[in-house]
Design a protein around this motif. Sequence first.
Motif, short mmCIF file in Angstrom:
data_model
loop_
_atom_site.label_atom_id
_atom_site.label_comp_id
_atom_site.label_asym_id
_atom_site.label_seq_id
_atom_site.Cartn_x
_atom_site.Cartn_y
_atom_site.Cartn_z
N TRP A 62 3.44 -4.15 -4.34
CA TRP A 62 3.96 -3.82 -5.67
C TRP A 62 3.30 -2.54 -6.16
N PRO A 63 4.05 -1.74 -6.89
CA PRO A 63 3.51 -0.45 -7.35
C PRO A 63 2.58 -0.63 -8.54
N LYS A 64 1.31 -0.23 -8.37
CA LYS A 64 0.34 -0.36 -9.47
C LYS A 64 0.71 0.57 -10.63
N ARG A 65 1.21 1.74 -10.30
CA ARG A 65 1.67 2.70 -11.32
C ARG A 65 3.09 3.10 -10.99
N PRO A 66 4.07 2.37 -11.50
CA PRO A 66 5.46 2.65 -11.11
C PRO A 66 5.85 4.09 -11.45
N LYS A 67 6.54 4.71 -10.52
CA LYS A 67 7.06 6.06 -10.75
C LYS A 67 8.54 5.97 -11.07
N ASP A 120 -2.31 2.82 -5.29
CA ASP A 120 -1.32 2.86 -4.21
C ASP A 120 -1.55 4.08 -3.31
N GLU A 121 -1.82 5.23 -3.95
CA GLU A 121 -1.96 6.48 -3.20
C GLU A 121 -3.21 6.43 -2.32
N ASP A 122 -4.32 5.96 -2.89
CA ASP A 122 -5.56 5.89 -2.11
C ASP A 122 -5.40 4.98 -0.90
N LEU A 123 -4.74 3.85 -1.11
CA LEU A 123 -4.55 2.91 -0.01
C LEU A 123 -3.67 3.52 1.09
N ALA A 124 -2.57 4.15 0.67
CA ALA A 124 -1.65 4.74 1.65
C ALA A 124 -2.37 5.82 2.45
N LEU A 151 10.51 -9.83 -14.38
CA LEU A 151 10.50 -8.87 -13.26
C LEU A 151 9.55 -7.70 -13.55
N PHE A 152 8.28 -8.03 -13.59
CA PHE A 152 7.22 -7.04 -13.76
C PHE A 152 6.95 -6.37 -12.41
N PRO A 153 6.27 -5.21 -12.42
CA PRO A 153 6.00 -4.52 -11.15
C PRO A 153 5.34 -5.40 -10.09
N ASP A 154 4.50 -6.36 -10.49
CA ASP A 154 3.84 -7.16 -9.46
C ASP A 154 4.78 -8.17 -8.80
N ASN A 155 6.02 -8.22 -9.26
CA ASN A 155 7.01 -9.08 -8.62
C ASN A 155 8.06 -8.31 -7.82
N VAL A 156 7.82 -7.03 -7.65
CA VAL A 156 8.79 -6.18 -6.92
C VAL A 156 8.02 -5.41 -5.85
N PHE A 157 8.41 -5.64 -4.61
CA PHE A 157 7.67 -5.04 -3.50
C PHE A 157 8.38 -3.82 -2.95
N PHE A 158 7.60 -2.85 -2.54
CA PHE A 158 8.10 -1.65 -1.90
C PHE A 158 7.36 -1.43 -0.59
N GLY A 210 6.70 1.94 1.36
CA GLY A 210 6.96 3.35 1.08
C GLY A 210 7.79 3.42 -0.20
N ASP A 211 8.89 4.17 -0.19
CA ASP A 211 9.72 4.29 -1.40
C ASP A 211 10.85 3.26 -1.42
N ARG A 212 10.96 2.48 -0.36
CA ARG A 212 12.06 1.53 -0.24
C ARG A 212 11.69 0.20 -0.88
N LEU A 213 12.56 -0.30 -1.75
CA LEU A 213 12.32 -1.60 -2.36
C LEU A 213 12.53 -2.67 -1.28
N SER A 214 11.49 -3.46 -1.03
CA SER A 214 11.57 -4.42 0.09
C SER A 214 11.81 -5.85 -0.37
N GLY A 215 11.79 -6.10 -1.67
CA GLY A 215 12.13 -7.45 -2.10
C GLY A 215 11.61 -7.81 -3.47
N LEU A 216 12.14 -8.92 -3.97
CA LEU A 216 11.75 -9.46 -5.27
C LEU A 216 11.07 -10.81 -5.04
N ILE A 217 10.05 -11.11 -5.83
CA ILE A 217 9.40 -12.41 -5.68
C ILE A 217 9.22 -13.10 -7.03
N ASP A 218 8.69 -14.29 -6.97
CA ASP A 218 8.25 -15.04 -8.16
C ASP A 218 9.41 -15.33 -9.13
#
Lengths: 323, 323
Positions: B109-114, A9-13, B194-201, B203-211
């Motif tokens: 979706w965040p590859k490494r969720p913080k 994510d960081e590299d892409l951003a 609801l795994f990370p690949d189903n939650v879009f952000f 920047g830091d804002r959650l932009s939606g849920l999918i799948d």
Amino acid sequence: MAVYTEISDEDLARFIRSYDLGSLLSCKGIAEGVENTNYLVHTTKGAFILTIYEKRVDPKDLPFFLGLMEHLSARGVTCPLPVRDAKGRVLNELAGRHAALVTFLEGMWPKRPKVEHCLELGKALARMHVAGEGFALHRPNALGLLGWRPLFDKFSPRAEEILPELKQLISDELSFLEASWPNGLPQGVIHADLFPDNVFFIGDRLSGLIDFYFACDDALAYDIAVSLNAWCFEPNCHFNATKGRALLEGYDGVRKLTETERNVLPILARGAAMRFLLTRSYDWLNTPKDALVARKDPIDYVRRLRFHQSVQSIDNYGFEQVR
Amino acid sequence: MAVYTEISDEDLARFIRSYDLGSLLSCKGIAEGVENTNYLVHTTKGAFILTIYEKRVDPKDLPFFLGLMEHLSARGVTCPLPVRDAKGRVLNELAGRHAALVTFLEGMWPKRPKVEHCLELGKALARMHVAGEGFALHRPNALGLLGWRPLFDKFSPRAEEILPELKQLISDELSFLEASWPNGLPQGVIHADLFPDNVFFIGDRLSGLIDFYFACDDALAYDIAVSLNAWCFEPNCHFNATKGRALLEGYDGVRKLTETERNVLPILARGAAMRFLLTRSYDWLNTPKDALVARKDPIDYVRRLRFHQSVQSIDNYGFEQVR
């Protein structure tokens, strides 16, 4: 289809921030392209393709490919335009690999090309050849005549795994091509891989050409020969002369074929069939069966080659010459 | 990653024409989603996802999934909105399969969720649970408690191919879960995947849920348990209590957890780990090694399960209860 390199994510951003493209909105790995990893990126300023160059592409060639897209684009050929970053660079780095961002080209490639597609393709190919004049960089055709035998030598001991008579067939044909390959043809920048999946249409209108990663300097008519192989055979490998005529007349209407080009087209078509027969055979024998890449059957190009061997003149491709 | 069904040019054009979406501009197979084939479609009216449902999805469930997205979307949850065709249908047919078109949701979706991602996820999950109230359709959780033992029976003779002690471990755990599974928890529509690949952000804002293709009726807190498993373990499978706290406090701030929900969360988390251990084990043993789908290692869920077995109370997930 190919998505090889994963990006953090960081590299892409950080990568997107280095361009003046607004905020990153989305990034989807797309199932197109065999050689590289491609992502469709949306930012607040539009849609772009992010390409990460995998190991089959020689980094030394990238300035040629990207420069060519800029050159053609500036001369009215609709193709992806490399985006320059804040420092003016088109070639960048991402996830430890070379990477570039180009404008996204709308359109869809024709799964089953029709006669009308072949006509438009012929015109676009000729326009690309004319627009390529004056491009300052040069790149020899690594997959041209001189490259064929070394490539064959890499897999010839295993050629019979594909077809019992393949080794003899290729060997004889290479001898013929080496003895008969024409010189003195009009040269220029060729696409060298203008298959249907590299030509986009919106409805019946050709909307652009993509994937210049085999482009090089060579005989312009050799590019036509590649396209005849790629566009004018039916799924059963029968040549469709109506499509051939459309492609050739489309081309000739924009850039008149010379007498010599017309005469040698059957040999060039044999060479083009050989080029794809060789690379497909090599890939067939060297791609693990569990790879994420669809292997393309080399036999299709044995059939094409046999057709071209039977051809007497350009008339057999449907081109009616005014004599 | 998955692009299974190929669509002909004509079928695609006809399909898009049946919607009021202007002209088709492009259509790219995207490397996301494991169960279905997904294309990112651009038309003159915007960006859409075209989903072709593959055989793992039961067509009888599609009205539930699509209806839920409409229900949630109407109640302010940002998720893909199914598009109705000219006849008012959301479920259509393409290339001989069921297909639907939904609005494209920007975000990554965040590859490494913080920690911040976990906090936003917790809030969004709670909002989804609240918004799900009143949804008219129902679907039992096929991968809930009652589904686990039948699934285990399908691969238990081969479980030791994954790990020598796996058969005993699952068998013992299933007995424990069957004996201790809580009743009387607040029920509702849960996402269930609801795994990370189903939650879009963005920047830091959650932009939606999918799948929403595992969504069903079940205990709301079970959904939290799934998310604890999916978001709060590090790549080395150590639980990160800071992320756990963020997720739980994010949730609790929107929808207050009941006393019972808090008490049984460790058991629900064991159940959720079991659910993914079972499906991953089954897929691991039954997916051909050369399939175009990445197999997910079941061992990660053995490690998660062992952590949850050691948990005494919700405190161990980082949730500081006001007593």
